[in-house]
Design an enzyme around this catalytic site. Structure first.
Site, PDB file in Angstrom:
ATOM      1  N   HIS A  12       0.826  -1.206   0.000  1.00 22.28           N
ATOM      2  CA  HIS A  12       0.000   0.000   0.000  1.00 22.28           C
ATOM      3  C   HIS A  12       0.863   1.260   0.000  1.00 22.28           C
ATOM      4  O   HIS A  12       1.703   1.448   0.879  1.00 22.28           O
ATOM      5  CB  HIS A  12      -0.879  -0.028   1.257  1.00 22.28           C
ATOM      6  CG  HIS A  12      -1.955   0.999   1.307  1.00 22.28           C
ATOM      7  ND1 HIS A  12      -2.212   1.742   2.438  1.00 22.28           N
ATOM      8  CD2 HIS A  12      -2.858   1.393   0.380  1.00 22.28           C
ATOM      9  CE1 HIS A  12      -3.230   2.545   2.212  1.00 22.28           C
ATOM     10  NE2 HIS A  12      -3.644   2.351   0.966  1.00 22.28           N
ATOM     11  N   HIS A  54      -2.192  11.183  -1.844  1.00 27.81           N
ATOM     12  CA  HIS A  54      -3.507  10.666  -1.486  1.00 27.81           C
ATOM     13  C   HIS A  54      -4.509  11.783  -1.220  1.00 27.81           C
ATOM     14  O   HIS A  54      -5.587  11.820  -1.801  1.00 27.81           O
ATOM     15  CB  HIS A  54      -3.391   9.764  -0.254  1.00 27.81           C
ATOM     16  CG  HIS A  54      -4.710   9.229   0.224  1.00 27.81           C
ATOM     17  ND1 HIS A  54      -5.520   9.922   1.109  1.00 27.81           N
ATOM     18  CD2 HIS A  54      -5.373   8.084  -0.070  1.00 27.81           C
ATOM     19  CE1 HIS A  54      -6.614   9.228   1.338  1.00 27.81           C
ATOM     20  NE2 HIS A  54      -6.556   8.104   0.638  1.00 27.81           N
TER      21      HIS A  54
END
Length: 244
Positions: A12, A54
């Protein structure tokens, strides 16, 4: 079911929480732990450069202020995206999508690209990211998997580069998700791991798609997903799980 060239285990944002997320330093650290597939978030600068981050806001993971998508790349490129994590990574820059893509190709790694648009530019982000991916991976055997929570972004990616594989990201099983996934000709559903049960796995597999999960950081949760027959596990714990 579609052929599936990707590993089960996916790191991730490069290396989870061990390095500053969505930086080349994180990808290098994940590779040092033996990982071969990585997930990252890609959005657009104000002048249309795809880069890794993000959040819409810069404050959490850089020393910048405001919305990243409102600023041109020459300003974003000067930001420190590492000091927030630890002194070891002070001065680490934000990478462009092309930086990370070329690094993955040079090292034979696989990539899951989450299209993470700044609100209001969903379609443009999907189109630009897909066009960049098609150009960079042209002639390569395994393209990146494009995924998004935003159907508009995936729709634009499909229209721009229909040959690239797509996955619909879900944090809930909202009404109509299955029809949207089929309309977008997705090859995968990428769910919050708690959403998977035997019936949903059977539905997705029966529709010719694969079942991927985020963000799985506990051994019991990973084992449950393996037992259910899911196909991919996205984790922060690159130090806990063995990707082999």
């Amino acid at each position: 079911m579609n052929s599936w060239p990707y590993p089960r285990w996916i790191a991730h944002r490069g290396a989870g929480k061990l390095a500053p997320e969505n930086t080349l330093a994180a990808f290098r650290l994940g590779a040092e732990h033996g990982w071969r597939m990585f997930e990252c978030d890609v959005k657009l600068s104000a002048d249309g450069v795809p880069f890794l981050m993000h959040d819409a806001a810069l404050e959490r993971t850089t020393n910048g202020v405001g919305t990243g998508g409102d600023q041109p790349w020459d300003q974003l490129a000067r930001l420190d995206a590492g000091s927030w994590h630890s002194r070891r990574y002070a001065g680490e820059p934000l990478p462009t999508f092309e930086n990370v893509a070329r690094w993955c190709l040079a090292n034979g790694f696989f990539l899951n690209v989450e299209i993470k648009p700044t609100p209001g530019v969903e379609a443009r982000t999907g189109q630009v990211v897909a066009d960049h991916a098609a150009r960079i991976w042209q002639g390569r055997a395994v393209p990146p998997l494009l995924s998004s929570f935003r159907p508009e972004a995936l729709q634009a990616a499909m229209q721009a580069q229909p040959q690239l594989p797509r996955g619909l990201l879900l944090d809930t099983l909202w009404d109509g998700w299955w029809d949207i996934a089929r309309q977008l000709q997705c090859v995968a559903i990428v769910c919050n791991h708690a959403l998977w049960d035997r019936a949903t796995v059977a539905q997705v597999h029966g529709g010719g798609m694969r079942c991927l999960s985020y963000t799985v950081n506990d051994e019991w949760a990973a084992q449950r997903l393996v037992d259910l027959g899911t196909d991919g596990i996205i984790t922060d714990r690159v130090d806990l799980f063995s990707p082999a």
